[in-house]
Scaffold this motif. Structure first.
Motif: not given
Ligand code: GLU
Length: 401
Positions: A22, A24, A46-47, A110, A134, A184, A245, A334, A375
């Motif tokens: 991933s 992110t 990081a989100g 997730k 995302w 996102n 969140k 974001y 982002r």
């Molecule tokens: N959802 C958040 C992000 O987009 C956390 C990291 C992830 O799980 O992707 O940064």
């Protein structure tokens, strides 16, 4: 006689051979590694809210542990938590009361999203994904053996899609659509009428609607709509949410789905063979977050007010580069900007240059199937966010943008 054994080299199975880590998560790992080398990296990758989990939630988890909440629970989650989730969903829904049997609690939204995709989709199905979205949506659909179909949004309208865009990308094999508002990576929020139009099309075509509402509480122009407020039917609707969140509870790993009973039962069965229940103390912490409404609302309004102030500060900084296109952020945390220039290249080259030369970590838009963009997460201390945006603007200008 000596026996010889031949070691077969590892090759990932076809189940996962197409997967990359991933993006992110990878960006934050890279930022952490650079920090460990002594570099002063500002991590806007990081989100993840920079706030600590509110005290009243942490204390509830401690009390739960002391009271023995250290064992397995029902796979679908503890009943009081499922009940409060169902009651809150019922308050938004015009039809029959939603019951706890339609709620499955998991290890984060997730996992809920993955379980929903894996339960609903398969070989031969196509799933429409408004793009950018995302990064993990695309992979979750692919892991389910279905085909993710990117539907690029309108740059003139916050990169959002309309029902007409989805219609044009659909085929007789289209089985579902993923929704996410606030979005996102863009921070765009769908209006009630935009969402209603999409729901009407999905209804007409009998598509599954998976609505990821994890950022719904973080919006700056009033409450963002839930599909539960707007849909005329619920038999094809899966709402995914969690505490990560809005309640600053990312590490606790609690998410859930609200789905028709048969779908929930199938998702529960899947979870019973994979991860079982989400961590028991975390479930009690989430229960406190959802039931101690007075404390929770106070905490959420403080955090959202700070995100809002950062959003305003960022938009202010972006004014220094009038040619730098970005989606006006109305929710989530974001900023999504189109940084491509002939001199600097695309978003991937830009993000690499920003990190290596200016020590600011952001996520390349390639992770969200829009490679010219990047982002930036403003879930970080305000002064770091402002410095990060100033460096982004300077780098863009240095590329002649
Ligand atoms: N959802 C958040 C992000 O987009 C956390 C990291 C992830 O799980 O992707 O940064």
């Amino acid at each position: 006689m000596t026996e010889t054994t031949t070691l077969r080299a590892f090759a990932p199975s076809a189940n996962v051979s197409f997967l990359k880590e991933s993006a992110t998560i990878a960006v934050s790992a890279r930022a952490r590694a650079l920090k460990a080398q002594g570099r002063k990296v500002i991590d806007l990758g990081a989100g993840e809210p920079d706030f600590d989990t509110p005290e009243f939630i942490k204390r509830a988890a401690e009390r739960a542990i002391d009271a023995g909440a250290t064992k397995y629970t029902a796979t679908e989650g503890i009943m009081p938590l499922r009940e409060v989730i169902a009651a809150r969903a019922s308050a938004r829904w015009h039809g029959d009361r939603i019951t706890a049997s339609e709620v499955v609690v998991s290890n984060g939204s997730k996992q809920s999203l993955f379980n929903a995709c894996f339960t609903l989709f398969g070989e031969g199905d196509e799933v429409l994904i408004p793009t950018p979205s995302w990064t993990s949506y695309y992979e979750m659909v692919a892991l389910s053996k279905a085909k993710p179909v990117s539907v690029i949004g309108d740059p003139q309208n916050g990169l959002k899609v309309t029902a007409a865009f989805l219609d044009a990308a659909s085929t007789p094999r289209t089985a579902g659509v993923m929704l996410n508002s606030p979005c996102n990576p863009t921070g765009a929020v769908y209006s009630e009428s935009e969402l209603r139009e999409i729901l009407e099309l999905a209804d007409e075509r009998d598509w599954w609607v998976l609505s990821d509402e994890i950022y719904r509480r973080i919006s700056y122009g009033g409450t963002a709509a839930s599909v539960l407020d707007l849909s005329s039917r619920r038999d094809r609707l899966i709402v995914i949410d969690g505490v990560a969140k809005a309640y600053a509870m990312t590490g606790w790993r609690i998410g859930w789905t609200i789905a028709p009973r048969a779908v929930s039962a199938a998702m529960g069965a899947l979870q019973s063979h994979t991860t079982s229940n989400a961590a028991a103390p975390s479930q009690h912490a989430a229960l406190e977050a959802l039931t101690n409404v007075g404390e929770a609302e106070k905490a959420i309004s403080v955090m959202v007010a700070e995100f809002h102030a950062r959003r305003d500060a960022i938009v202010n900084e972006m004014a220094a580069a009038p040619r730098l296109e970005f989606v006006y952020p109305e929710g989530a945390f974001y900023l999504y900007a189109n940084v491509a220039t002939p001199k600097g290249g695309d978003g991937t080259a830009f993000a690499a240059a920003l990190l290596e030369q200016h020590e600011v970590a952001i996520v390349p838009g390639a992770a969200f199937f829009t490679p010219d963009w990047v982002r930036l997460s403003y879930a970080a201390p305000r002064e770091q966010v402002i410095t990060g945006v100033q460096r982004l603007v300077q780098l863009y200008q240095s590329f002649g943008g």
